[in-house]
Design a protein around this motif. Structure first.
Motif, PDB file in Angstrom:
ATOM      1  N   LYS A 166      14.432  33.208  36.482  1.00 20.13           N
ATOM      2  CA  LYS A 166      15.620  33.276  36.910  1.00 20.13           C
ATOM      3  C   LYS A 166      16.181  34.315  37.377  1.00 20.13           C
ATOM      4  N   ILE A 167      16.317  34.632  38.763  1.00 16.33           N
ATOM      5  CA  ILE A 167      16.900  35.941  39.454  1.00 16.33           C
ATOM      6  C   ILE A 167      18.163  35.979  39.434  1.00 16.33           C
ATOM      7  N   ILE A 168      19.043  37.149  39.009  1.00 16.01           N
ATOM      8  CA  ILE A 168      20.346  37.149  39.294  1.00 16.01           C
ATOM      9  C   ILE A 168      20.760  38.526  39.911  1.00 16.01           C
ATOM     10  N   PHE A 169      21.151  38.685  41.046  1.00 17.56           N
ATOM     11  CA  PHE A 169      21.511  39.836  41.660  1.00 17.56           C
ATOM     12  C   PHE A 169      23.231  40.362  41.313  1.00 17.56           C
ATOM     13  N   HIS A 170      23.416  41.301  40.597  1.00 18.38           N
ATOM     14  CA  HIS A 170      24.625  41.699  40.487  1.00 18.38           C
ATOM     15  C   HIS A 170      24.792  42.692  41.563  1.00 18.38           C
ATOM     16  N   SER A 171      25.741  42.431  42.513  1.00 17.24           N
ATOM     17  CA  SER A 171      25.876  43.279  43.802  1.00 17.24           C
ATOM     18  C   SER A 171      27.471  43.805  43.698  1.00 17.24           C
ATOM     19  N   GLY A 172      27.475  45.132  44.154  1.00 18.28           N
ATOM     20  CA  GLY A 172      28.854  45.642  44.075  1.00 18.28           C
ATOM     21  C   GLY A 172      28.827  47.241  44.621  1.00 18.28           C
ATOM     22  N   PRO A 173      30.038  47.712  44.763  1.00 18.84           N
ATOM     23  CA  PRO A 173      29.952  49.266  45.005  1.00 18.84           C
ATOM     24  C   PRO A 173      29.840  50.029  43.461  1.00 18.84           C
ATOM     25  N   THR A 174      29.765  51.102  43.689  1.00 22.46           N
ATOM     26  CA  THR A 174      29.995  52.308  42.294  1.00 22.46           C
ATOM     27  C   THR A 174      31.160  51.890  41.678  1.00 22.46           C
ATOM     28  N   ASN A 175      31.092  51.848  40.330  1.00 19.98           N
ATOM     29  CA  ASN A 175      32.160  51.504  39.555  1.00 19.98           C
ATOM     30  C   ASN A 175      32.762  50.186  39.673  1.00 19.98           C
ATOM     31  N   SER A 176      31.893  49.184  39.844  1.00 12.72           N
ATOM     32  CA  SER A 176      32.375  47.757  39.909  1.00 12.72           C
ATOM     33  C   SER A 176      32.045  46.906  38.784  1.00 12.72           C
ATOM     34  N   GLY A 177      31.401  47.541  37.720  1.00 12.83           N
ATOM     35  CA  GLY A 177      30.972  46.945  36.321  1.00 12.83           C
ATOM     36  C   GLY A 177      29.796  45.966  36.452  1.00 12.83           C
ATOM     37  N   LYS A 178      29.210  45.880  37.718  1.00 19.55           N
ATOM     38  CA  LYS A 178      27.927  45.201  37.953  1.00 19.55           C
ATOM     39  C   LYS A 178      26.857  45.483  36.778  1.00 19.55           C
ATOM     40  N   THR A 179      26.446  46.728  36.425  1.00 18.61           N
ATOM     41  CA  THR A 179      25.503  47.172  35.493  1.00 18.61           C
ATOM     42  C   THR A 179      26.122  46.622  34.098  1.00 18.61           C
ATOM     43  N   TYR A 180      27.309  46.708  33.866  1.00 17.32           N
ATOM     44  CA  TYR A 180      28.018  46.309  32.582  1.00 17.32           C
ATOM     45  C   TYR A 180      27.684  45.010  32.047  1.00 17.32           C
ATOM     46  N   GLY A 276       6.571  41.983  39.204  1.00 18.48           N
ATOM     47  CA  GLY A 276       5.700  41.752  38.221  1.00 18.48           C
ATOM     48  C   GLY A 276       6.302  41.427  36.806  1.00 18.48           C
ATOM     49  N   LEU A 277       7.734  41.898  36.608  1.00 22.82           N
ATOM     50  CA  LEU A 277       8.144  41.648  35.183  1.00 22.82           C
ATOM     51  C   LEU A 277       8.122  40.391  34.565  1.00 22.82           C
ATOM     52  N   CYS A 278       7.446  40.166  33.222  1.00 24.13           N
ATOM     53  CA  CYS A 278       7.519  38.622  32.735  1.00 24.13           C
ATOM     54  C   CYS A 278       8.603  38.311  31.913  1.00 24.13           C
ATOM     55  N   ALA A 279       9.786  37.918  32.479  1.00 20.54           N
ATOM     56  CA  ALA A 279      11.071  37.731  31.840  1.00 20.54           C
ATOM     57  C   ALA A 279      11.720  36.498  32.488  1.00 20.54           C
ATOM     58  N   GLU A 280      12.064  35.769  31.408  1.00 23.62           N
ATOM     59  CA  GLU A 280      12.731  34.360  31.966  1.00 23.62           C
ATOM     60  C   GLU A 280      13.880  34.455  32.690  1.00 23.62           C
ATOM     61  N   GLU A 281      14.697  35.779  32.547  1.00 27.14           N
ATOM     62  CA  GLU A 281      15.972  36.267  33.461  1.00 27.14           C
ATOM     63  C   GLU A 281      15.729  37.660  33.897  1.00 27.14           C
ATOM     64  N   VAL A 282      15.818  37.989  35.160  1.00 32.26           N
ATOM     65  CA  VAL A 282      15.642  39.149  35.747  1.00 32.26           C
ATOM     66  C   VAL A 282      16.948  39.547  36.390  1.00 32.26           C
ATOM     67  N   HIS A 283      17.618  40.517  35.938  1.00 31.04           N
ATOM     68  CA  HIS A 283      18.868  40.620  36.390  1.00 31.04           C
ATOM     69  C   HIS A 283      18.760  42.206  37.285  1.00 31.04           C
ATOM     70  N   LEU A 284      19.211  42.096  38.596  1.00 34.55           N
ATOM     71  CA  LEU A 284      19.155  43.382  39.382  1.00 34.55           C
ATOM     72  C   LEU A 284      20.357  43.784  39.547  1.00 34.55           C
ATOM     73  N   CYS A 285      20.575  45.125  39.650  1.00 38.63           N
ATOM     74  CA  CYS A 285      21.837  45.712  39.974  1.00 38.63           C
ATOM     75  C   CYS A 285      21.587  46.800  41.029  1.00 38.63           C
ATOM     76  N   GLY A 286      22.773  46.518  42.080  1.00 41.12           N
ATOM     77  CA  GLY A 286      22.526  47.502  43.179  1.00 41.12           C
ATOM     78  C   GLY A 286      23.140  47.272  44.272  1.00 41.12           C
ATOM     79  N   GLU A 287      22.899  47.711  45.399  1.00 41.06           N
ATOM     80  CA  GLU A 287      23.683  47.612  46.783  1.00 41.06           C
ATOM     81  C   GLU A 287      23.685  46.453  47.285  1.00 41.06           C
ATOM     82  N   SER A 288      24.546  45.722  47.990  1.00 39.28           N
ATOM     83  CA  SER A 288      24.399  44.372  48.654  1.00 39.28           C
ATOM     84  C   SER A 288      23.407  44.640  49.671  1.00 39.28           C
ATOM     85  N   ALA A 289      23.119  45.836  50.266  1.00 35.13           N
ATOM     86  CA  ALA A 289      22.204  45.915  51.239  1.00 35.13           C
ATOM     87  C   ALA A 289      20.686  45.612  51.166  1.00 35.13           C
ATOM     88  N   ALA A 290      20.440  45.199  49.660  1.00 32.40           N
ATOM     89  CA  ALA A 290      19.363  44.451  49.303  1.00 32.40           C
ATOM     90  C   ALA A 290      19.080  43.357  49.040  1.00 32.40           C
TER      91      ALA A 290
END
Length: 744
Positions: A166-180, A276-290
Motif C-alpha cells: 500500500k503506497i501513501i504519498f504525503h505531499s506538501g510544502p515545508t512545515n506542512s506536517g507531512k513527515t509528522y 525494493g522496500l518489503c513493507a506492507e505500507e510505504v509512506h512517501l514524504c515530499g514535494e507534489s512535483a514527484a
C-alpha cells in the motif's frame, strides 16, 4: 596482388611491445589505409549517446575502448611483413586493395553491424578477427548489452514484488506536517524503517522513536547503533536511504524527501527504496512535483498511489523591501549565502555591529551543526543571528523568523561537469524560504526577503513559478553488474568499465543513469594499487569530498595499506593524522580540521565493510568526538579566526572577486531582464543597460560596505562590457559559465 598475400599481410601486422606502442596496430592500419575518422589509435565511433531511450540495440561507442596489445602471427615481428614470401610487399598495392575493400557497400553494412564503422568481402573475416583481438568488447557486445539492460528496474526486487504494498504519498510544502503524519504511523507499527537523506535526520528519528518508547536502531554509512545491550536487532530502524535493506520485511516504511529521486548523483538510492522496500505500507514524504512520476513508476508494479495533500501550518510572506544593510538585522534573522567567502564576510560584518552570530555550512561535522543550531535556538543565548548556506534546507530544527537571501546565484555543475553560476531553482528557494516561521519554533509567522533591492523582484518571480514535475528517476550499476562486465573485459580499468557500461546501458524514459564522475575519480585515483575488483568497487563508492586533497590522499593511503594486507589500526591512524591536533588559529586551520573529520568518516565507513582491516572503529569514533569539540570551539570563535586569517593574508575577504562578481552579475542580469520587460508594458523600448547607469547605485553601495574596491569595480565594469553582445544586451536565459573558487 593476390588475395591470400593481402590477407596474410592483414593478419600479421605487428602490434609492437610495451606501453609506448600500445596502439601500434592501429597505427599500422592507418599507414596503409589512411587515417580513421574516429579517435587516434581507436576504431571509429559510430554512436556516442550515453544510454538508449528505446529497446533497440545500438552500435557500441568504440571511442571508449582502449586497444590491447596483441602478439603478431608468424615467426618474427621485425622487418617487413611478407618479405619472407616470393617478393617484398608493395604498400601502395596493398592500399589499393584495402581502398576497394573499404568502399564496398556490403563491407560497410557488415562493419556497421559490428561497430567497426565501414570496412568487406573476402577480407572482412581477417579484419574482424584482428579487430576483436584489439577490442575484446566486440566479441561479447551482445552479452554486455544484456548485462547493462536497465529497462525493467522493478524486476530487480522479487521480494517486494511478491507482496501487494500500500503506497501513501504525503505531499506538501515545508512545515506542512507531512513527515509528522508518516512518522506517527511508523511509531504505531509492529515494525518499521525510516529512510532519510541525511545522517542528521536519521539521528533525529532514532532519538524520537526511542524517546517515545519504541525501540529503534540506527544505521548510517559510518555508524551502527543497537538499543539492545546484546546487539539484537530492534523491530524499528532509522537509516540513511542508501543503507536501507530491500530484503527485510517491515509493516511500515517511510521514505523522506522522495523528490530527491531526481538527484543526478544520489537519485538511485530513492529509486531502489521506492521499488525494493518489503513493507506492507510505504509512506512517501515530499514535494507534489514527484507525484506523477511515482504514480507512473508504481503503475508498472501494479501498485496504486494514495495521495494525501497538506497545507503549510504557519503563514509565510515575501516582504516588499530588501534588508539593504546589516544594520537592519533583527533577532531571528537567517542570512543565506552560497559561498564560504560570503559566510566569512557576513559573519565578520555582523560582529563589527556588536551582534553575535551562529554559522552553519555544509562541510561542518554534524555535531558542530547541531551545536550551532542549539546556540541560535536558545532564547537565553545572546546569539540571535544565523549565517548559513542552503545546508539548513533540511535536517535541522531552527527558530528562524526571517530568511534573507544574501545572493540568488548558486554555483552548480552541469551535465558536462562544467561549473555554472545561475539563479537558484524554485524548488531550492521554497525549501530554504520554508525554514522561516516553522510551527515548532518561537515564531509563528515567517518572512522572506533579499539582502539587495535588485534581487527582490527576481526572488518573487522564482517563488511564484510552478515547480516543474519530475521527469525521471535515477539508476546506478550494481557491483554484480560491474563484475559481470569485468569478466568479459578482464584487461579494462574500472573507470573505463563504468564508461562502457553507461554507453551500453538501455533505459526507458522514466529513468536515467546517475552521474558517476565521483566514482570514476576515486577509481582513477587508486587504479595503480593492486586490489580485487569487489574491493576496488567498495573503495570507489566511499563518500569523499574530492575538493579536499587530504581526504583524497587518505583514500589512496588507505587503499595502499589495504593492498599490503596491513590492518589500519588506531595507532597507525593517530600517527597518520599527527594527533593530537591543536585548536585552529585561523580559517585555514579550521578547514584542515574539517578535512581530518572527513578522514575519520572515511575510516568508519570502510570499517563496516572491512572489519578485519579497519578494526578500531570505536576508538576512532571517540577520537572523532574529541575533534568535533575542537571544531565547535573554532566555529564559536570564527570571527576571531577570520581576523587572524586576514592579518596573515590567509583569507582576503575584500578580494573575493568571484563571489561578489557573481552577486553583482546576478543583480545586473535580473535588472536587465526587468528593463527589457518594460518595452511591452510601457510601449517604449528600454535603453540598453550600461555600467554607468542602472547598476551604479548597487556598485556604490557594495563599495561603501567594503565588499568591492574601486579597482575591483573597474575590473567588473570591463568584464561586464566584454560579456555583452554587439548591441549591449544579453540574451535572456543564457547560462553563464564561470569558475568560482569560493563555492561551498
Amino acid at each position: 596482388m593476390s588475395f591470400p598475400r593481402c590477407a596474410l599481410l592483414w593478419a600479421r601486422i605487428p602490434a609492437g611491445r610495451g606501453a609506448g606502442s600500445r596502439a601500434a596496430t592501429c597505427s599500422a592500419l592507418r599507414a596503409l589505409v589512411g587515417p580513421f575518422p574516429g579517435a587516434p589509435g581507436r576504431v571509429p565511433c559510430l554512436a556516442a549517446s550515453s544510454s538508449s531511450t528505446s529497446g533497440g540495440s545500438k552500435a557500441p561507442n568504440t571511442s571508449l575502448f582502449v586497444p590491447l596489445t596483441v602478439k603478431p602471427q608468424g615467426p618474427s615481428a621485425d622487418g617487413d611483413v611478407g618479405a619472407e614470401l616470393t617478393r617484398p610487399l608493395d604498400k601502395n598495392e596493398v592500399k589499393k586493395v584495402l581502398d576497394k575493400f573499404y568502399k564496398r557497400q556490403e563491407i560497410q553494412k557488415l562493419s556497421a553491424d559490428y561497430g567497426l564503422d565501414a570496412h568487406v568481402d573476402d577480407l572482412f573475416p581477417f579484419f574482424l578477427r584482428h579487430a576483436k583481438q584489439i577490442f575484446p568488447v566486440l566479441e561479447c557486445k551482445e552479452d554486455l548489452r544484456k548485462i547493462s539492460d536497465l529497462r525493467l528496474p522493478p524486476n530487480w526486487y522479487p521480494e517486494a514484488r511478491a507482496i501487494q504494498r500500500k503506497i501513501i504519498f504525503h505531499s506538501g510544502p515545508t512545515n506542512s506536517g507531512k513527515t509528522y503524519h508518516a512518522i506517527q504511523r511508523y511509531l504505531s507499527a509492529r515494525s518499521g524503517v525510516y529512510c532519510g537523506p541525511l545522517k542528521l535526520l536519521a539521528h533525529e528519528i532514532f532519538e524520537k522513536s526511542n524517546s517515545a518508547g519504541v525501540p529503534c536502531d540506527l544505521v548510517t554509512g559510518e555508524e551502527r547503533q543497537t538499543v539492545d545491550p546484546e546487539g539484537k536487532q530492534a523491530a524499528h530502524v532509522s537509516c540513511t536511504v542508501e543503507m536501507c535493506s530491500v530484503t527485510t520485511p517491515y509493516e511500515v516504511a517511510v521514505i523522506d524527501e522522495i523528490q530527491m529521486i531526481r538527484d543526478s548523483g544520489r537519485g538511485w538510492a530513492w529509486t531502489r527504496a521506492l521499488l525494493g522496500l518489503c513493507a506492507e505500507e510505504v509512506h512517501l514524504c515530499g514535494e507534489s512535483a514527484a507525484i506523477d512520476l511515482v504514480t507512473e513508476l508504481l503503475y508498472t508494479t501494479g501498485e496504486e498511489v494514495e495521495v494525501h495533500k497538506y497545507e503549510r501550518l504557519t503563514p509565510i510572506s515575501v516582504l516588499d523591501h530588501a534588508l539593504e544593510s546589516l544594520d537592519n538585522l533583527q533577532p531571528g534573522d537567517c542570512i543565506v549565502c552560497f559561498s564560504k567567502n560570503d559566510i566569512y564576510s557576513v559573519s565578520r560584518q555582523v560582529e563589527i555591529r556588536g551582534l553575535e552570530s551562529a554559522v552553519i555550512y555544509g562541510s561542518l561535522p554534524p555535531g558542530t551543526k547541531l551545536a550551532q543550531a542549539r546556540k541560535f535556538n536558545d532564547p537565553s543565548d545572546p546569539c540571535k543571528i544565523l549565517v548559513a548556506t542552503d545546508a539548513i534546507g533540511m535536517g535541522l530544527n531552527l527558530s528562524i523568523r526571517r530568511i534573507i537571501f544574501y545572493s540568488l546565484i548558486k554555483p552548480t555543475i552541469n551535465e558536462k561537469g562544467e561549473k555554472e553560476l545561475e539563479p537558484i531553482t524554485t524548488s531550492q528557494a521554497l525549501q530554504i524560504a520554508g525554514r522561516a516561521g516553522r510551527f515548532s519554533s518561537h515564531f509563528k509567522e515567517g518572512e522572506v526577503t533579499t539582502m539587495h533591492r535588485e534581487d527582490l523582484a527576481l526572488l518573487k518571480e522564482i517563488l511564484n513559478r510552478p515547480v516543474e514535475p519530475i521527469q525521471a528517476a535515477g539508476l546506478h550499476p550494481t557491483a554484480e553488474q560491474i563484475e559481470m562486465f569485468a569478466y568479459h573485459l578482464p584487461e579494462t580499468t574500472l573507470s573505463n568499465l563504468i564508461d562502457i557500461f553507461v554507453d551500453f546501458s538501455q533505459v526507458d524514459g522514466q529513468y536515467f543513469v546517475c552521474n558517476m564522475d565521483d566514482f570514476k575519480f576515486s577509481a582513477e585515483l587508486i587504479q595503480h594499487i593492486p586490489l580485487s575488483l569487489r574491493v576496488r568497487y567498495v573503495f570507489c563508492t566511499a563518500p569523499i569530498n574530492k575538493k579536499q586533497p587530504f581526504v583524497c590522499s587518505s583514500l589512496l593511503q588507505f587503499a595502499r595499506q589495504f593492498s599490503r594486507n596491513e590492518p589500519l589500526t588506531f595507532a597507525w591512524l593517530r600517527r597518520y593524522i599527527k594527533w593530537p591536533l591543536l585548536p585552529p588559529k585561523n580559517i585555514k586551520d579550521l578547514m584542515d580540521l574539517e578535512a581530518v573529520h572527513d578522514v575519520f568518516d572515511l575510516y568508519l565507513w570502510l570499517s563496516y565493510r572491512f572489519m578485519d582491516m579497519f578494526p578500531d572503529s570505536s576508538l576512532v569514533r571517540n577520537l572523532q568526538k574529541e575533534l568535533d569539540a575542537i571544531i565547535q570551539d573554532g566555529v564559536h570563535n570564527i570571527t576571531k579566526l577570520i581576523k587572524l586569517s586576514e592579518s596573515r593574508k590567509l583569507l582576503n575577504l575584500e578580494s573575493s572577486q568571484s563571489g561578489n562578481q557573481s552577486r553583482l552579475s546576478g543583480a545586473l542580469k535580473s535588472t536587465a531582464k526587468r528593463t527589457r520587460g518594460t518595452k511591452s508594458a510601457g510601449g517604449k523600448a528600454a535603453e540598453p543597460l550600461s555600467p554607468g547607469a542602472s547598476e551604479l547605485p548597487l556598485a556604490s553601495r557594495l563599495v561603501q560596505q567594503g565588499l568591492l574596491t574601486a579597482d575591483m569595480l573597474k575590473q567588473l565594469q570591463k568584464e561586464w562590457l566584454t560579456q555583452q553582445p554587439e548591441h549591449g544586451r544579453e540574451k535572456a536565459g543564457t547560462r553563464r559559465k564561470k569558475k568560482d573558487p569560493n563555492a561551498d
